[in-house]
Design an enzyme around this catalytic site. Structure first.
Site, PDB file in Angstrom:
ATOM      1  N   CYS A 135       0.774  -1.278  -0.034  1.00 57.31           N
ATOM      2  CA  CYS A 135      -0.010  -0.070   0.024  1.00 57.31           C
ATOM      3  C   CYS A 135       0.771   1.355   0.002  1.00 57.31           C
ATOM      4  O   CYS A 135       1.797   1.509  -0.915  1.00 57.31           O
ATOM      5  CB  CYS A 135      -0.921  -0.273   1.194  1.00 57.31           C
ATOM      6  SG  CYS A 135      -2.323   1.375   1.263  1.00 57.31           S
ATOM      7  N   VAL A 136       0.825   2.071   1.060  1.00 59.23           N
ATOM      8  CA  VAL A 136       1.427   3.241   1.316  1.00 59.23           C
ATOM      9  C   VAL A 136       2.934   3.063   1.728  1.00 59.23           C
ATOM     10  O   VAL A 136       3.842   3.987   1.368  1.00 59.23           O
ATOM     11  CB  VAL A 136       0.879   4.336   2.067  1.00 59.23           C
ATOM     12  CG1 VAL A 136       0.631   3.691   3.430  1.00 59.23           C
ATOM     13  CG2 VAL A 136       1.424   5.716   1.928  1.00 59.23           C
TER      14      VAL A 136
END
Length: 217
Positions: A135-136
């Site tokens: 994800c991030v």
């Protein structure tokens, strides 16, 4: 049995570890016949978000205590993680990554990284063990490793720009796939940077865990 360190950053997408990504990661690890050992910083959260309204709250919460919610209490302070005892490292996403594992949320490309996470990641890296960020979380890789690593956060232009500014190489990637940097032994996947459903996130996370395990051989 292979041992994989999983680094958490609280509980909840807006101010901690993304719940679905964490559970999917742990499920994929267990189904593959490996064992996950979870760790989190023992410090107060930089911010607490009401997940019903999205508004910031005035109360205080501890990152380690909140992380324990996700894993039925089976989590240790990150400063107790021993890279020698681990065969790989995986970091699920959620904006606790940007608030508690780093200052990415407020400082962008000039962010600082949690000292214990930085030390552990660099030790794992120096030992030639695989690393998987979701994800991030891949946005931290260039700063963590101080190397031009190929990573992905999906197709987000802002994060791609931040990654490139820190010396990384951002590779666009669909939700159900992974980006593998063979030289640096790093695997990344977009998950909920792009996912519209749990199965979509699961596809990329399953591939990431499988590839990390293959790199252990």
């Amino acid at each position: 049995m292979r041992s994989i360190g999983v680094i958490l950053s609280g509980c909840g997408v807006y101010d901690g570890s993304e719940v679905y990504e964490t559970v999917l990661t742990l499920l994929a690890i267990e189904r593959a016949g490996a064992k996950a050992f979870c760790f989190a910083p023992d410090k107060m959260q930089a911010t607490v978000i009401n997940h019903l309204t999205g508004e910031e709250m005035t109360e205080s919460r501890n990152v380690l205590v909140e992380s324990a919610r996700l894993v039925r209490g089976k989590v240790l302070p990150i400063d107790q993680a021993d890279s020698v005892q681990l065969d790989a490292l995986i970091v699920p996403g959620g904006f606790g990554v940007a608030h508690h594992l780093s200052s990415l949320a407020t400082a962008g490309e000039n962010c600082e990284i949690d000292e214990n996470l930085q030390n552990l990641t660099r030790q794992i890296y120096k030992q030639g063990k695989p690393i998987g960020f979701i994800c991030v979380a891949p946005a931290l890789i260039p700063r963590l490793l101080n190397a031009p690593v190929r990573v992905t956060t999906g197709t987000d232009a802002d994060y791609a720009e931040t990654i490139e500014a820190m010396g990384g190489i951002h590779v666009p990637c669909p939700v159900d796939d992974i980006v593998v940097d063979e030289e640096h032994r790093v695997v990344t996947t977009p998950a909920y940077m792009l996912a519209r459903s749990i199965p979509e996130a699961a596809d990329g996370i399953d591939k990431l865990v499988k590839r990390v395990l293959e790199m252990m051989a």
